[in-house]
Design an enzyme around this catalytic site. Structure first.
Site, PDB file in Angstrom:
ATOM      1  N   LYS A  55       0.842  -1.198   0.000  1.00 36.50           N
ATOM      2  CA  LYS A  55       0.000   0.000   0.000  1.00 36.50           C
ATOM      3  C   LYS A  55       0.880   1.251   0.000  1.00 36.50           C
ATOM      4  CE  LYS A  55      -0.401  -0.644   4.969  1.00 36.50           C
ATOM      5  NZ  LYS A  55      -1.204  -1.214   6.045  1.00 36.50           N
ATOM      6  N   ARG A 155     -11.514  -1.021  13.823  1.00 33.82           N
ATOM      7  CA  ARG A 155     -11.278  -0.190  12.655  1.00 33.82           C
ATOM      8  C   ARG A 155     -12.146  -0.735  11.522  1.00 33.82           C
ATOM      9  NH1 ARG A 155      -5.258   0.489  10.099  1.00 33.82           N
ATOM     10  NH2 ARG A 155      -5.764  -1.596   9.355  1.00 33.82           N
ATOM     11  N   TYR A 283      15.176  30.382   8.615  1.00 36.32           N
ATOM     12  CA  TYR A 283      13.910  31.053   8.960  1.00 36.32           C
ATOM     13  C   TYR A 283      13.760  31.182  10.464  1.00 36.32           C
ATOM     14  CZ  TYR A 283      11.902  30.628   4.247  1.00 36.32           C
ATOM     15  OH  TYR A 283      11.632  30.743   2.919  1.00 36.32           O
ATOM     16  N   MET A 331      11.495  24.654   2.714  1.00 38.26           N
ATOM     17  CA  MET A 331      10.721  23.854   1.768  1.00 38.26           C
ATOM     18  C   MET A 331      11.623  23.011   0.861  1.00 38.26           C
ATOM     19  SD  MET A 331       7.801  25.056  -0.952  1.00 38.26           S
ATOM     20  CE  MET A 331       6.727  25.829   0.234  1.00 38.26           C
TER      21      MET A 331
HETATM   22  C1  PLP Z   1      -0.392  -2.281   6.605  1.00 36.45           C
HETATM   23  C2  PLP Z   1      -1.028  -3.576   6.851  1.00 36.45           C
HETATM   24  C3  PLP Z   1      -0.249  -4.747   6.975  1.00 36.45           C
HETATM   25  C4  PLP Z   1       1.267  -4.724   6.987  1.00 36.45           C
HETATM   26  O1  PLP Z   1       1.737  -4.150   8.183  1.00 36.45           O
HETATM   27  P1  PLP Z   1       3.322  -4.025   8.500  1.00 36.45           P
HETATM   28  O2  PLP Z   1       3.351  -3.607   9.914  1.00 36.45           O
HETATM   29  O3  PLP Z   1       3.844  -2.995   7.575  1.00 36.45           O
HETATM   30  O4  PLP Z   1       3.910  -5.348   8.252  1.00 36.45           O
HETATM   31  C5  PLP Z   1      -0.920  -5.954   7.095  1.00 36.45           C
HETATM   32  N1  PLP Z   1      -2.270  -6.002   7.128  1.00 36.45           N
HETATM   33  C6  PLP Z   1      -3.047  -4.904   7.037  1.00 36.45           C
HETATM   34  C7  PLP Z   1      -4.529  -5.027   7.083  1.00 36.45           C
HETATM   35  C8  PLP Z   1      -2.456  -3.657   6.910  1.00 36.45           C
HETATM   36  O5  PLP Z   1      -3.219  -2.563   6.840  1.00 36.45           O
END
Ligand code: PLP
Length: 396
Positions: A55, A155, A283, A331
């Site tokens: 992801k 969740r 800054y 930036m």
């Molecule tokens: C992000 C995620 C993972 C992987 O988690 P890591 O801690 O990066 O290994 C696995 N399952 C779900 C549902 C996730 O959202």
């Protein structure tokens, strides 16, 4: 035309490509490290299938290149959060199964089925919509889904209270096949917590409930990286993300020397000045030199994903040694105090993340170190490297 029949167009923000790189600021991803980390995770996984979680553009490493590397190395599948992320992988030629885990936005059922992406479902309406589309001939059945149960994260996922009723309904829908049952650990990275064992026990209850209702998912999976490394919940498949990139899921401990951080972020010095004692830097003048100093300006700032909270905190590597960040991160630029690092010149390499070997030695900056300086986790450090920074892929 219904929403599900419409061609789905996917918004894809363009990321800087190596060919566009004029500025020397870049993220280098070591593909050999990804393969080595996958092999290490396989050993921990005790024979479970490994579904790599890619992801957020592969945790900022560039999902298509990471996916191609891992697919060739024999990964069993990929998990993404968004449908769009799955489309990007299929467009990159990825053939292994893709599980779409994140929120559910509807309207893309047909597209998902056509592209061989497997949705995670967590309420009855979602399952019924798939069944309806099969009955009306929009998609071919049976549709494979993975059912998510909430075992203690509050969740996503069917709650244990809702589960019996959903199982009864799903068992009657021949258009949908529950191929997988999954849950997600809330605290597997907290070594002193007993939540994970409690979640696993609830998961087993859920599995038994499905079985009694005549639903037998072939793939049960719960473990993220922390779960795999602790060897808890390595069922039929595991879902590691962060550990594949060689970064520890544990906040305060290393995942050990057997993992290699795949990402190295480097830039260069673009200006150097000698300043007297008492000079204010950057800054707001948030840093004042206490002695005559050599200040180097480097070509990376918060718009590149370098946290502004690193102002007056943390280090970068120059000539193989640590130089402290001084003044506010701007930036596009950041200043370093290189007074004690001899013979620094414009165009010298500066390492923001990863290793550097130079005439003054060798050192390493981990994503966890940066995260600790700014009060966040390594995941956020990696996913924040912005699309203005081109990703370069290296074989070791
Ligand atoms: C992000 C995620 C993972 C992987 O988690 P890591 O801690 O990066 O290994 C696995 N399952 C779900 C549902 C996730 O959202």
């Amino acid at each position: 035309m219904t929403v599900s029949e419409r061609e789905v167009r996917v918004l894809r923000p363009r990321r800087a490509a190596p060919a566009d790189a004029v500025r020397p600021t870049r993220a280098e991803v070591n593909l050999g490290a990804l393969r080595a980390n996958l092999r290490t995770l396989r050993r921990y996984a005790d024979g479970a299938a490994v579904w790599a979680v890619l992801k957020a553009d592969g945790y900022g490493h560039g999902a298509p290149a990471v996916a191609r590397t891992l697919e060739r190395a024999g990964v069993n599948g990929f998990c993404v959060a968004l449908f769009e992320e799955g489309v990007e992988l299929r467009d990159a030629g990825i053939r292994v199964p893709i599980l779409v885990m994140g929120g559910y936005y509807g309207g893309v059922h047909r597209e998902m089925a056509l592209r061989g992406m497997v949705p995670v479902v967590y309420d009855l309406a979602q399952v019924e919509e798939f069944a309806r589309l099969v009955r009306s001939g929009v998609i071919e059945g049976p549709v494979r889904v993975h059912l998510k149960v909430d075992t203690g994260m509050a969740r996503l996922g069917v709650t244990m209270r809702e589960l019996p009723q959903i199982v009864t309904s799903i068992a009657q829908l021949k258009e949908v096949r529950v191929e997988g049952l999954m849950s997600h650990f809330a605290s597997a990275d907290l070594l002193e917590s007993t939540d994970t064992e409690r979640q696993l026990a609830l998961f087993e209850e859920a599995r038994a409930l499905l079985r009694r209702g005549g639903v037998e998912p072939a793939l049960c999976h719960v473990a993220n990286s922390a779960g795999v490394l602790r060897k808890v919940g390595t069922l039929d498949a595991v879902r590691p993300g962060i550990a594949l990139f060689g970064v520890s899921p544990f906040a305060h401990t290393d995942s050990g020397p057997q993992f290699q951080q795949a990402m190295r972020v480097r830039t260069e010095i673009i200006a150097i000045r000698d300043v007297p004692a008492g000079e204010r830097i950057g800054y707001g003048g948030s840093y004042t030199t206490t002695a005559p100093s050599v200040i180097a300006t480097v070509a990376m700032g918060y718009a590149d994903g370098l946290p502004r909270a690193l102002s007056n905190r943390g280090h970068m590597l120059v000539r193989g040694r640590r130089a402290p960040i001084v003044g506010a991160v701007s930036m596009d630029m950041t200043m370093l105090d290189v007074t004690t690092i001899g013979r620094v010149s414009v165009r010298d390499e500066v390492v923001v993340l990863g290793a550097q070997e130079g005439p003054q030695g060798r050192d390493f900056i981990s994503a966890a170190e940066v995260a600790a300086h700014v009060g966040t986790i390594a995941y956020e450090v990696l996913t924040s490297i912005s699309r203005r920074v081109p990703r370069f892929y290296r074989e070791p």
